[in-house]
Scaffold this motif. Structure first.
Motif, short mmCIF file in Angstrom:
data_model
loop_
_atom_site.label_atom_id
_atom_site.label_comp_id
_atom_site.label_asym_id
_atom_site.label_seq_id
_atom_site.Cartn_x
_atom_site.Cartn_y
_atom_site.Cartn_z
N VAL A 235 0.26 5.26 1.05
CA VAL A 235 -0.66 6.18 1.71
C VAL A 235 -0.70 7.49 0.93
O VAL A 235 0.33 8.14 0.73
CB VAL A 235 -0.23 6.46 3.17
N CYS A 236 -1.87 7.87 0.48
CA CYS A 236 -2.05 9.14 -0.24
C CYS A 236 -2.55 10.25 0.69
O CYS A 236 -2.25 11.42 0.49
CB CYS A 236 -3.04 8.98 -1.39
N TYR B 272 0.81 -1.21 0.00
CA TYR B 272 0.00 0.00 0.00
C TYR B 272 0.85 1.27 0.00
O TYR B 272 1.93 1.31 0.61
CB TYR B 272 -0.92 0.02 1.23
N MET C 206 -5.74 5.32 0.11
CA MET C 206 -4.52 4.57 -0.20
C MET C 206 -4.59 3.92 -1.56
O MET C 206 -5.68 3.65 -2.08
CB MET C 206 -4.27 3.52 0.89
#
Length: 246
Positions: A64-65, A62, A115
Motif C-alpha cells: 500500500v502506497c 501488494y 498500490m
C-alpha cells in the motif's frame, strides 16, 4: 542524454530506498531488492473496490502506497469480521504462499488507494534462494501477529471510550505535544467502531463520554483536540462511568 540518465538514476534510487525501508526487504543487497522494484506495477483503486477475496487463487501480493485497505473475514452467518486496517507501507497477500497459493482473507479498498502489485511467483522464487529474505518474511509475519494481539488486548484492558481515545492518539503525528491538534478521521465511523471491536450503539455512547471527559469536538470527519495531555491521561486510565465493553 546525460540529464535523462540522471533522472532515471534518481527514480531508481528513490524506488530502492522505499523498498529497503520495508521490513520484508531490509538488509537485502541492492540488486536483489531491485528485482522486486522492477517487477512492481503501480495500480489505482477506488473506494469500494474488492482487491481480492478469501480463498481466491493469488497471483500477486501488494504494497500500500496511499489510501486504506480493510482485511476481513465473512462468517457463515454473513457477518463481517474486521481483521486489520492497512495504510501506507503495509504489505498484504504474501501469506498466500503458505496456504496453497490462496488468499487467507478478503481485502476491500475503503479509501481511494494506490498500490504496488508484485508477482507472488517472484517472492516464492527468491525465498528459496535467499535466507535473509526468509528471515524478513518471518519477522514481518510476527509483527503482524503482534499487532493483532495488541488489538485483542485493548478490547480486554480498555473501556470503549479509552479505545477511541487511543485510536485518535495513534493518528496524531506529535504525541509529545501538550496543546491541541486538529485531525481528520481516515475512514468512516462505522468502520472505526468495527475495527475497535464495538457495535454502533456502544461507539456512539463511548464517543459522548469521550467528549465530556476530554473536551474533544467531532464534526463529520474533523476532530479537534483541545488538549493532547488530557486525552493521553484519559486513554491511560481514569474514572469512567460503567458501560458495556462490547
Amino acid at each position: 542524454m546525460a540529464l535523462k540518465e540522471h533522472r532515471n538514476d534518481s527514480l531508481q534510487s528513490k524506488s530502492l530506498n522505499f523498498f529497503k525501508s520495508l521490513t520484508l526487504f531490509t538488509n537485502l543487497p541492492d540488486g536483489e531488492v531491485m528485482r522486486f522494484a522492477d517487477a512492481a506495477q503501480i495500480k489505482h483503486y477506488k473506494k469500494g473496490q474488492l482487491l481480492y477475496s478469501d480463498n481466491e487463487q493469488a497471483s500477486f501480493f501488494y504494497i500500500v502506497c496511499h489510501g486504506w485497505l480493510k482485511l476481513f473475514h465473512t462468517t457463515e452467518d454473513g457477518e463481517i469480521v474486521v481483521l486489520a486496517m492497512l495504510t501506507k507501507d503495509n504489505i498484504t497477500g504474501q501469506n498466500a504462499l503458505f496456504e496453497e497459493g490462496r488468499f487467507t482473507n478478503s481485502a476491500l479498498v475503503v479509501e481511494d488507494a494506490e498500490m504496488l502489485s508484485i508477482p507472488l511467483s517472484l517472492l516464492k522464487e527468491q525465498l528459496r534462494a535467499n535466507n535473509q529474505l526468509a528471515l524478513n518474511m518471518i519477522s514481518s509475519m510476527v509483527q503482524n501477529q503482534r499487532r493483532h494481539e495488541l488489538q485483542l488486548e485493548q478490547c480486554f484492558l480498555y473501556s470503549a471510550p479509552q479505545r477511541i481515545a487511543r485510536f485518535l492518539l495513534g493518528l496524531c503525528p506529535a504525541l509529545e505535544q501538550k496543546d491541541g491538534a486538529i485531525l481528520t478521521l481516515p475512514y468512516d465511523k462505522v468502520l472505526i467502531a468495527s475495527t475497535l471491536g464495538m457495535k454502533g450503539e456502544t461507539f456512539s455512547r463511548a464517543l459522548n463520554i469521550l467528549r465530556e471527559e476530554t473536551g474533544i469536538h467531532i464534526t463529520g470527519a474533523r476532530v479537534t483536540i483541545d488538549s493532547m495531555e488530557r486525552l493521553r491521561k484519559f486513554a491511560d486510565g481514569c474514572f469512567l462511568p460503567p458501560m458495556s465493553k462490547d
